[in-house]
Scaffold this motif. Structure first.
Motif, PDB file in Angstrom:
ATOM      1  N   ASP A 133      34.260 -24.333   1.959  1.00  0.00           N
ATOM      2  CA  ASP A 133      33.066 -25.444   2.632  1.00  0.00           C
ATOM      3  C   ASP A 133      33.013 -25.256   3.979  1.00  0.00           C
ATOM      4  O   ASP A 133      32.107 -25.226   4.535  1.00  0.00           O
ATOM      5  N   ARG A 134      34.263 -25.131   4.782  1.00  0.00           N
ATOM      6  CA  ARG A 134      34.188 -25.213   6.064  1.00  0.00           C
ATOM      7  C   ARG A 134      33.547 -23.971   6.554  1.00  0.00           C
ATOM      8  O   ARG A 134      32.999 -23.974   7.793  1.00  0.00           O
ATOM      9  N   TYR A 135      33.790 -22.732   6.029  1.00  0.00           N
ATOM     10  CA  TYR A 135      32.927 -21.560   6.521  1.00  0.00           C
ATOM     11  C   TYR A 135      31.504 -21.650   6.670  1.00  0.00           C
ATOM     12  O   TYR A 135      30.796 -21.316   7.418  1.00  0.00           O
ATOM     13  N   ILE A 136      31.058 -22.299   5.295  1.00  0.00           N
ATOM     14  CA  ILE A 136      29.509 -22.454   5.232  1.00  0.00           C
ATOM     15  C   ILE A 136      29.109 -23.667   6.146  1.00  0.00           C
ATOM     16  O   ILE A 136      27.948 -23.223   6.937  1.00  0.00           O
ATOM     17  N   ALA A 137      29.846 -24.459   6.495  1.00  0.00           N
ATOM     18  CA  ALA A 137      29.481 -25.692   7.455  1.00  0.00           C
ATOM     19  C   ALA A 137      29.346 -25.033   8.864  1.00  0.00           C
ATOM     20  O   ALA A 137      28.531 -25.480   9.668  1.00  0.00           O
ATOM     21  N   VAL A 138      30.546 -24.504   9.312  1.00  0.00           N
ATOM     22  CA  VAL A 138      30.508 -24.021  10.802  1.00  0.00           C
ATOM     23  C   VAL A 138      29.706 -22.687  10.811  1.00  0.00           C
ATOM     24  O   VAL A 138      28.989 -22.601  12.012  1.00  0.00           O
ATOM     25  N   PHE A 221      37.463 -19.986  13.067  1.00  0.00           N
ATOM     26  CA  PHE A 221      37.863 -20.325  14.415  1.00  0.00           C
ATOM     27  C   PHE A 221      37.330 -19.589  15.332  1.00  0.00           C
ATOM     28  O   PHE A 221      36.928 -20.137  16.431  1.00  0.00           O
ATOM     29  N   LYS A 222      36.898 -18.357  15.099  1.00  0.00           N
ATOM     30  CA  LYS A 222      35.840 -17.563  16.034  1.00  0.00           C
ATOM     31  C   LYS A 222      34.722 -18.050  16.091  1.00  0.00           C
ATOM     32  O   LYS A 222      34.154 -18.277  17.382  1.00  0.00           O
ATOM     33  N   ILE A 223      33.940 -18.466  15.263  1.00  0.00           N
ATOM     34  CA  ILE A 223      32.683 -19.139  15.332  1.00  0.00           C
ATOM     35  C   ILE A 223      32.810 -20.449  15.964  1.00  0.00           C
ATOM     36  O   ILE A 223      32.156 -20.875  16.678  1.00  0.00           O
ATOM     37  N   ALA A 224      33.824 -21.264  15.742  1.00  0.00           N
ATOM     38  CA  ALA A 224      34.339 -22.589  16.017  1.00  0.00           C
ATOM     39  C   ALA A 224      34.536 -22.296  17.839  1.00  0.00           C
ATOM     40  O   ALA A 224      33.890 -23.223  18.530  1.00  0.00           O
ATOM     41  N   HIS A 225      35.042 -21.387  18.299  1.00  0.00           N
ATOM     42  CA  HIS A 225      35.200 -21.142  19.537  1.00  0.00           C
ATOM     43  C   HIS A 225      33.842 -20.836  20.470  1.00  0.00           C
ATOM     44  O   HIS A 225      33.816 -21.347  21.375  1.00  0.00           O
ATOM     45  N   TYR A 226      33.313 -19.884  19.450  1.00  0.00           N
ATOM     46  CA  TYR A 226      31.750 -19.599  20.237  1.00  0.00           C
ATOM     47  C   TYR A 226      31.043 -20.879  20.126  1.00  0.00           C
ATOM     48  O   TYR A 226      30.351 -21.125  21.375  1.00  0.00           O
ATOM     49  N   ALA A 228      31.936 -24.049  20.594  1.00  0.00           N
ATOM     50  CA  ALA A 228      32.325 -25.007  21.665  1.00  0.00           C
ATOM     51  C   ALA A 228      32.054 -24.524  22.863  1.00  0.00           C
ATOM     52  O   ALA A 228      31.475 -25.337  23.661  1.00  0.00           O
ATOM     53  N   LYS A 229      32.103 -23.187  23.116  1.00  0.00           N
ATOM     54  CA  LYS A 229      31.605 -22.752  24.501  1.00  0.00           C
ATOM     55  C   LYS A 229      29.930 -23.003  24.720  1.00  0.00           C
ATOM     56  O   LYS A 229      29.913 -23.477  25.759  1.00  0.00           O
ATOM     57  N   ALA A 230      29.243 -22.787  23.702  1.00  0.00           N
ATOM     58  CA  ALA A 230      27.987 -22.991  23.736  1.00  0.00           C
ATOM     59  C   ALA A 230      27.530 -24.709  23.924  1.00  0.00           C
ATOM     60  O   ALA A 230      26.796 -24.944  24.868  1.00  0.00           O
ATOM     61  N   ILE A 231      28.315 -25.457  23.270  1.00  0.00           N
ATOM     62  CA  ILE A 231      28.168 -26.757  23.501  1.00  0.00           C
ATOM     63  C   ILE A 231      28.422 -27.376  24.817  1.00  0.00           C
ATOM     64  O   ILE A 231      27.627 -28.195  25.464  1.00  0.00           O
ATOM     65  N   ARG A 232      29.644 -26.653  25.607  1.00  0.00           N
ATOM     66  CA  ARG A 232      29.794 -27.149  26.972  1.00  0.00           C
ATOM     67  C   ARG A 232      28.664 -26.637  27.896  1.00  0.00           C
ATOM     68  O   ARG A 232      28.434 -27.207  28.851  1.00  0.00           O
ATOM     69  N   ALA A 233      28.084 -25.593  27.418  1.00  0.00           N
ATOM     70  CA  ALA A 233      27.034 -24.775  28.164  1.00  0.00           C
ATOM     71  C   ALA A 233      25.869 -25.825  28.274  1.00  0.00           C
ATOM     72  O   ALA A 233      25.110 -25.820  29.324  1.00  0.00           O
ATOM     73  N   VAL A 234      25.490 -26.428  27.319  1.00  0.00           N
ATOM     74  CA  VAL A 234      24.077 -26.985  27.003  1.00  0.00           C
ATOM     75  C   VAL A 234      24.321 -28.412  27.003  1.00  0.00           C
ATOM     76  O   VAL A 234      23.104 -29.120  27.398  1.00  0.00           O
ATOM     77  N   ASN A 235      25.289 -28.902  26.815  1.00  0.00           N
ATOM     78  CA  ASN A 235      25.492 -30.453  26.689  1.00  0.00           C
ATOM     79  C   ASN A 235      24.918 -31.328  27.829  1.00  0.00           C
ATOM     80  O   ASN A 235      24.495 -32.506  27.570  1.00  0.00           O
ATOM     81  N   GLU A 251      31.468 -30.477  12.873  1.00  0.00           N
ATOM     82  CA  GLU A 251      31.884 -29.407  12.082  1.00  0.00           C
ATOM     83  C   GLU A 251      33.059 -28.605  12.629  1.00  0.00           C
ATOM     84  O   GLU A 251      33.739 -28.323  11.794  1.00  0.00           O
ATOM     85  N   THR A 252      33.120 -28.466  13.858  1.00  0.00           N
ATOM     86  CA  THR A 252      34.166 -27.503  14.510  1.00  0.00           C
ATOM     87  C   THR A 252      35.314 -28.550  14.253  1.00  0.00           C
ATOM     88  O   THR A 252      36.496 -27.950  13.883  1.00  0.00           O
ATOM     89  N   LYS A 253      35.446 -29.946  14.730  1.00  0.00           N
ATOM     90  CA  LYS A 253      36.426 -30.702  14.561  1.00  0.00           C
ATOM     91  C   LYS A 253      37.085 -30.762  13.061  1.00  0.00           C
ATOM     92  O   LYS A 253      38.204 -30.741  13.182  1.00  0.00           O
ATOM     93  N   ALA A 254      36.068 -30.730  12.318  1.00  0.00           N
ATOM     94  CA  ALA A 254      36.514 -30.753  10.810  1.00  0.00           C
ATOM     95  C   ALA A 254      37.481 -29.557  10.177  1.00  0.00           C
ATOM     96  O   ALA A 254      38.201 -29.580   9.885  1.00  0.00           O
TER      97      ALA A 254
END
Length: 341
Positions: A133-138, A221-226, A228-235, A251-254
């Protein structure tokens, strides 16, 4: 003879018979020393806390409509499995520390063994579904709601639980449960496990699913790390993407939170399976199963605490439940999420 009696009194162990009127009765050991009484009280408290905490999770997700999501449905499944551990498995194992006799007969012994194994394997089944489920969500959060629905998830959980039950019935049957029950003394509930089935169980219940989970979470976690970086860049720059950013952050936090749940699960299971390989024959009352078995059971107590630490919705729902506000009209519509992450 007097020397043996003195030794028994020194160890605070009285040897009796489970059924004095039955010639084939097992010997009964009643342990009444201070250490056993203290251990009995501690483990009883653990059992009660496990039931209460998992009931809070079950009531929260079942009552509040805001929590009726596919991911929370898996958490509900895990909480039900953990509740079975605290409700049926822990009390029986706690009583065995004080009284070694089984008074409920062969049929209930068989049911007890099935329930014990089923409750633990159902937890593993929930862990596998959580990882998928988390793989699909992230990996694809925008299409997640259309690909994973409550109905689909309910069907998957039912199939997973059914498979777990079938496997455990086969597991108990092929370990000659019925044959062994005819030759043992009356008043004993022990499952003798063949060493070959220890290996089979290790592969089917631990190595294969856990390898699958580890691989999936490595990708997650590789996708989540990517992300997170994207969110910080555009937030700070693009306000129109705020909703999407919040969704990805959620989704990343979950994924991270449920990753901790799975890590703790591995930490509780690994010692048991490694130690079980070091013996030629294992019984359900051996020292291996007693010590490392309780480590498995403790996992059912830890999961709700992880939710309480990392999930704000669980903390809020507990306040409503403890305060009896869930009996108010329209309480199921209450908002459990903070406005800001």
């Amino acid at each position: 003879m007097s020397y043996k009696i003195i030794m028994l009194h020194q160890e605070n162990i009285t040897v009796l018979y489970c059924f004095p009127d039955n010639n084939s009765s097992c010997r009964k050991e009643v342990r009444t020393g201070p250490a056993y009484i203290f251990l009995f009280i501690i483990l009883s408290c653990v059992s009660v806390c496990t039931v209460i905490l998992n009931l809070l999770v079950i009531i929260s997700i079942s009552h509040f409509k805001q929590l009726h999501t596919p991911t929370n449905l898996i958490i509900l499944s895990l909480a039900v499995a953990d509740l079975l551990v605290g409700l049926f498995l822990m009390p029986v194992k706690t009583m065995e520390l004080v009284d070694t006799c089984w008074y409920l007969g062969i049929v209930w012994c068989f049911i007890s063994q099935i329930m014990n194994l089923f409750s633990l394997s159902a937890s593993l089944c929930s862990m596998i579904i959580i990882a998928v489920d988390r793989y699909i969500a992230v990996s694809d959060p925008l299409l997640y709601s259309s690909r994973v629905t409550v109905c689909k998830m309910s069907l998957i959980i039912i199939m997973g639980w059914s498979s777990s039950l079938l496997y455990n019935i086969i597991y108990v049957y092929f370990n000659d449960y019925f044959l062994q029950s005819q030759t043992r003394c009356y008043g004993e509930c022990v499952l003798y496990i063949k060493h070959s089935w220890v290996i089979i169980d290790l592969v089917i219940v631990f190595v294969t699913p856990c390898s699958f989970i580890i691989i999936l979470y490595s990708i997650i976690f590789k996708i989540a790390h990517y992300q997170a970086k994207a969110i910080r860049a555009v937030n700070n720059g693009v306000s129109k993407n705020q909703g999407e950013n919040i969704s990805k952050f959620s989704e990343t936090k979950a994924a991270k939170t449920l990753g901790i749940v799975i890590f703790v699960y591995f930490a509780c299971w690994i010692p048991f399976f490694i130690s079980s390989l070091s013996v030629e024959r294992v019984t359900s009352v051996s020292v291996v199963w007693t010590i490392f078995g309780w480590l498995l059971y403790m996992n059912s107590s830890v999961n709700p605490l992880i939710y309480a630490i990392f999930y704000s919705w669980f903390r809020e729902s507990v306040k409503y439940i403890v305060g009896c506000r869930i009996f108010e009209s329209s309480s199921s519509e209450m908002n459990l999420f903070p406005e800001h992450f």
